[in-house]
Write a protein that holds these residues in place. Structure first.
Motif, mmCIF file in Angstrom:
data_model
loop_
_atom_site.group_PDB
_atom_site.id
_atom_site.type_symbol
_atom_site.label_atom_id
_atom_site.label_comp_id
_atom_site.label_asym_id
_atom_site.label_seq_id
_atom_site.Cartn_x
_atom_site.Cartn_y
_atom_site.Cartn_z
ATOM 1 N N HIS A 137 0.842 -1.192 0.000
ATOM 2 C CA HIS A 137 0.000 0.000 0.000
ATOM 3 C C HIS A 137 0.878 1.243 0.000
ATOM 4 O O HIS A 137 1.932 1.288 0.653
ATOM 5 C CB HIS A 137 -0.912 0.032 1.229
ATOM 6 C CG HIS A 137 -2.049 -0.960 1.164
ATOM 7 N ND1 HIS A 137 -2.871 -1.069 0.071
ATOM 8 C CD2 HIS A 137 -2.488 -1.874 2.070
ATOM 9 C CE1 HIS A 137 -3.770 -2.022 0.299
ATOM 10 N NE2 HIS A 137 -3.550 -2.526 1.493
ATOM 11 N N GLY A 138 0.429 2.271 -0.708
ATOM 12 C CA GLY A 138 1.080 3.568 -0.665
ATOM 13 C C GLY A 138 2.418 3.610 -1.368
ATOM 14 O O GLY A 138 2.676 2.892 -2.332
ATOM 15 N N ARG A 197 -3.946 -2.547 -4.493
ATOM 16 C CA ARG A 197 -3.486 -1.214 -4.866
ATOM 17 C C ARG A 197 -3.406 -1.144 -6.376
ATOM 18 O O ARG A 197 -2.813 -2.015 -7.021
ATOM 19 C CB ARG A 197 -2.114 -0.889 -4.269
ATOM 20 C CG ARG A 197 -1.588 0.496 -4.704
ATOM 21 C CD ARG A 197 -0.239 0.821 -4.063
ATOM 22 N NE ARG A 197 0.196 2.173 -4.389
ATOM 23 C CZ ARG A 197 1.043 2.478 -5.389
ATOM 24 N NH1 ARG A 197 1.529 1.510 -6.143
ATOM 25 N NH2 ARG A 197 1.381 3.726 -5.615
ATOM 26 N N ASN A 235 -5.909 2.670 -2.893
ATOM 27 C CA ASN A 235 -5.660 1.553 -1.985
ATOM 28 C C ASN A 235 -6.952 1.132 -1.286
ATOM 29 O O ASN A 235 -7.773 1.979 -0.893
ATOM 30 C CB ASN A 235 -4.634 1.952 -0.914
ATOM 31 C CG ASN A 235 -3.321 2.426 -1.505
ATOM 32 O OD1 ASN A 235 -2.404 1.645 -1.698
ATOM 33 N ND2 ASN A 235 -3.224 3.727 -1.802
ATOM 34 N N GLY A 278 -7.658 4.455 0.734
ATOM 35 C CA GLY A 278 -6.548 5.394 0.681
ATOM 36 C C GLY A 278 -6.194 5.792 -0.727
ATOM 37 O O GLY A 278 -6.551 5.116 -1.704
ATOM 38 N N ASP A 325 -2.729 7.677 -2.925
ATOM 39 C CA ASP A 325 -1.349 8.167 -2.842
ATOM 40 C C ASP A 325 -0.966 8.809 -4.162
ATOM 41 O O ASP A 325 -1.503 8.463 -5.226
ATOM 42 C CB ASP A 325 -0.372 7.045 -2.483
ATOM 43 C CG ASP A 325 -0.387 5.898 -3.477
ATOM 44 O OD1 ASP A 325 0.193 6.044 -4.568
ATOM 45 O OD2 ASP A 325 -0.986 4.846 -3.173
ATOM 46 N N LYS A 331 5.960 13.255 -2.476
ATOM 47 C CA LYS A 331 5.209 12.060 -2.102
ATOM 48 C C LYS A 331 4.091 12.465 -1.149
ATOM 49 O O LYS A 331 4.297 13.317 -0.268
ATOM 50 C CB LYS A 331 6.113 11.030 -1.410
ATOM 51 C CG LYS A 331 7.283 10.567 -2.241
ATOM 52 C CD LYS A 331 8.190 9.640 -1.441
ATOM 53 C CE LYS A 331 9.415 9.249 -2.262
ATOM 54 N NZ LYS A 331 10.349 8.388 -1.497
ATOM 55 N N SER A 332 2.935 11.836 -1.304
ATOM 56 C CA SER A 332 1.819 12.127 -0.413
ATOM 57 C C SER A 332 0.899 10.911 -0.333
ATOM 58 O O SER A 332 0.681 10.236 -1.352
ATOM 59 C CB SER A 332 1.038 13.347 -0.906
ATOM 60 O OG SER A 332 0.015 13.693 0.013
ATOM 61 N N GLU A 333 0.379 10.630 0.865
ATOM 62 C CA GLU A 333 -0.548 9.524 1.069
ATOM 63 C C GLU A 333 -1.648 9.954 2.037
ATOM 64 O O GLU A 333 -1.407 10.734 2.967
ATOM 65 C CB GLU A 333 0.181 8.300 1.638
ATOM 66 C CG GLU A 333 1.329 7.780 0.774
ATOM 67 C CD GLU A 333 2.009 6.567 1.374
ATOM 68 O OE1 GLU A 333 1.285 5.634 1.807
ATOM 69 O OE2 GLU A 333 3.263 6.546 1.439
ATOM 70 N N TYR A 334 -2.862 9.428 1.809
ATOM 71 C CA TYR A 334 -3.997 9.699 2.702
ATOM 72 C C TYR A 334 -4.754 8.396 2.924
ATOM 73 O O TYR A 334 -5.034 7.657 1.962
ATOM 74 C CB TYR A 334 -4.936 10.741 2.096
ATOM 75 C CG TYR A 334 -6.197 10.927 2.920
ATOM 76 C CD1 TYR A 334 -6.219 11.801 4.001
ATOM 77 C CD2 TYR A 334 -7.357 10.215 2.612
ATOM 78 C CE1 TYR A 334 -7.370 11.954 4.766
ATOM 79 C CE2 TYR A 334 -8.508 10.367 3.370
ATOM 80 C CZ TYR A 334 -8.508 11.237 4.446
ATOM 81 O OH TYR A 334 -9.638 11.382 5.207
ATOM 82 N N TYR A 335 -5.104 8.111 4.206
ATOM 83 C CA TYR A 335 -5.841 6.901 4.549
ATOM 84 C C TYR A 335 -6.939 7.229 5.552
ATOM 85 O O TYR A 335 -6.766 8.063 6.448
ATOM 86 C CB TYR A 335 -4.918 5.833 5.156
ATOM 87 C CG TYR A 335 -3.845 5.376 4.220
ATOM 88 C CD1 TYR A 335 -4.100 4.408 3.247
ATOM 89 C CD2 TYR A 335 -2.566 5.920 4.284
ATOM 90 C CE1 TYR A 335 -3.120 4.007 2.373
ATOM 91 C CE2 TYR A 335 -1.577 5.525 3.407
ATOM 92 C CZ TYR A 335 -1.857 4.556 2.451
ATOM 93 O OH TYR A 335 -0.881 4.175 1.573
ATOM 94 N N TYR A 378 -2.365 11.103 7.141
ATOM 95 C CA TYR A 378 -1.905 11.616 5.858
ATOM 96 C C TYR A 378 -0.595 12.364 6.061
ATOM 97 O O TYR A 378 -0.252 12.785 7.175
ATOM 98 C CB TYR A 378 -2.942 12.508 5.185
ATOM 99 C CG TYR A 378 -3.395 13.696 5.997
ATOM 100 C CD1 TYR A 378 -2.709 14.904 5.976
ATOM 101 C CD2 TYR A 378 -4.546 13.608 6.788
ATOM 102 C CE1 TYR A 378 -3.135 15.996 6.717
ATOM 103 C CE2 TYR A 378 -4.982 14.685 7.538
ATOM 104 C CZ TYR A 378 -4.274 15.876 7.495
ATOM 105 O OH TYR A 378 -4.696 16.944 8.240
#
Length: 447
Positions: A220-221, A296, A311, A338, A340, A351-355, A369
């Motif tokens: 993930h991500g 993903r 994700n 999520g 990304d 880079k950026s990720e949110y869940y 995030y």
């Protein structure tokens, strides 16, 4: 009748010198050395036979073949023998050349490792270490707080099958705080353990279809997939991944024991766009009875440098009560959604990720995030900043981090870092708001 034995002899002599040079200057394995020496001995015997036959032919050429049919027959036989020996000599010469060039290609830049039955075996790893000064509400500490040795083994079993093993030896330390639940503890985890991180086998059917079984990084991500500190701007992963030696699953488990299907294909943007997928099913890394599954999907938009990923995962968290001050994982079911995003082109890297999770059994949902822009000042220097947020579902309030740092790579396998972290704790669980200032020097040395 003339034969080109002189040129062959000279080429063989030059090659013998080359072989000797390779043996003396390269870290060749013992079996490869013995193989070359045996070929040299056979080549030397062949050259001696060629020389004897050549002398015999020269003697026979002085005989009047018109009046001496026996001498003529002997000469023809000797000539045939010479031709056959020369052919054998050339074949052996080619074998020695191939052996020398193959070994030189393998050890020209790095040492090789021999395997029992595999086609190829690669051994490597890294040493990651850090020195941290942490100033928190309940005290200040300074310590060489992390020593992490990772050993990595890659194996190519045949054209379709490969395997990978990662073994970690970790020591993490921290100061003791008079803080129930360690709610405002600014330092990192205290742990000393030897642990199997990764162990999987992979079947490659095509670029579009691969099957992996064993223990693998939960796909993930972005940063959890990259995972190893040698490629991370900060060895301290985002808050939602930063667990006591990966023992909790704040959003999702860092590792999964199970099976994974993955692959990629190109389409769109003049066939430079790339679609990637991963689907997996398995168990929580600490519980053989808690099944999880997820996927993903990601697409890279041609040569733009931009990749967008989505994700999804679902499962049941482990039954064991969590440590004080950490998320309460009491076996509830959960669902994770999520997204990304990655931008990597030229001097800029973002880079950026949110869940977001949906927790069952009345547990609080969780949210996390971060966004991490970076600027490659030169090939050796990179500056970065990261804003990080975590609501881990406990009663102690949310946590935020602001991280600013600098990476220096004097060589491609050495990464030195210096960064500053401002950690902010919201009030909750009987604690007021708090903050901590953390300064860290770290280095990752890969081999």
């Amino acid at each position: 009748m003339k034969h080109p034995y002189t040129k062959a002899q000279l080429s063989s002599g030059a090659l013998s010198l080359l072989i000797t040079g390779v043996i003396l200057t390269q870290p060749v394995l013992a079996e490869d050395t013995n193989r070359i020496l045996e070929l040299e001995r056979k080549l030397e015997r062949s050259l001696q036979a060629v020389e004897r036959l050549t002398q015999r032919v020269q003697e026979l050429e002085t005989v009047d073949n018109t009046h001496n049919s026996a001498a003529s027959a002997a000469k023809n036989q000797a000539s045939d023998d010479l031709t056959r020996k020369l052919a054998e000599h050339e074949e052996r010469l080619a074998g020695v050349e191939n052996t020398v060039f193959e070994i030189d290609d393998k050890v020209g830049s790095r040492t090789i490792v021999s395997a029992f039955d595999a086609m190829e075996l690669t051994l490597g790893g890294f040493l990651d270490t850090s020195y941290t000064v942490a100033d928190g509400e309940d005290g200040t500490s300074a310590s060489f707080n992390r020593q992490w040795l990772g050993l990595l083994i890659g194996v190519k079993l045949n054209e379709s099958w490969s395997a990978f093993l990662g073994q970690a030896f970790v020591r993490k330390s921290e100061v003791e705080y008079d803080d129930p639940g360690r709610r405002r503890d600014p330092t990192f985890d205290r742990q000393s353990e030897s642990r199997l991180m990764l162990a999987w086998a992979n079947y490659h059917y095509s670029d579009e279809l691969n099957i992996r079984v064993g223990r693998f990084v939960t796909p993930h991500g972005i940063i959890n997939i990259e995972h190893f500190p040698a490629v991370l701007l900060s060895p301290e992963q985002p808050l939602f991944l930063r667990t006591p030696l990966f023992e909790q699953d704040i959003i999702f488990s860092n590792f999964t024991d199970g099976a994974q299907f993955h692959g990629q294909t190109s389409f769109g943007f003049g066939n430079t766009g790339k679609f990637q997928y991963t689907a997996y099913v398995g168990n929580n890394e600490l519980s053989s009875t808690k099944h999880i599954y997820g996927t993903r999907l990601a697409y890279t938009f041609g040569e733009s440098g931009f990749t967008l990923g989505g994700n999804f995962s679902k499962g049941e968290r482990r039954n064991e009560p969590a440590a004080p001050g950490t998320p309460n994982n009491l076996g509830q079911n959960y669902t994770v959604l999520g997204v990304d995003a990655l931008y990597d082109k030229g001097s800029f890297l973002v880079k950026s990720e949110y869940y977001k999770t949906m927790e069952d059994n009345g547990a609080r949902n969780r949210e996390a995030y971060y966004i991490q822009p970076a600027w490659r000042i030169t090939p050796q220097w990179t500056a970065f900043y990261r804003y990080d947020f975590l609501d881990d579902g406990n009663n102690f309030g949310d946590v935020e981090e602001h991280v600013a740092g600098l990476n220096y790579l004097p060589y491609t396998n050495i990464r030195l870092r210096a960064f500053y972290t401002r950690r902010l704790f919201e009030s909750g669980g009987g604690f007021g708001s708090a903050d901590a200032n953390i300064y860290q020097l770290s280095g990752t040395f890969s081999f």
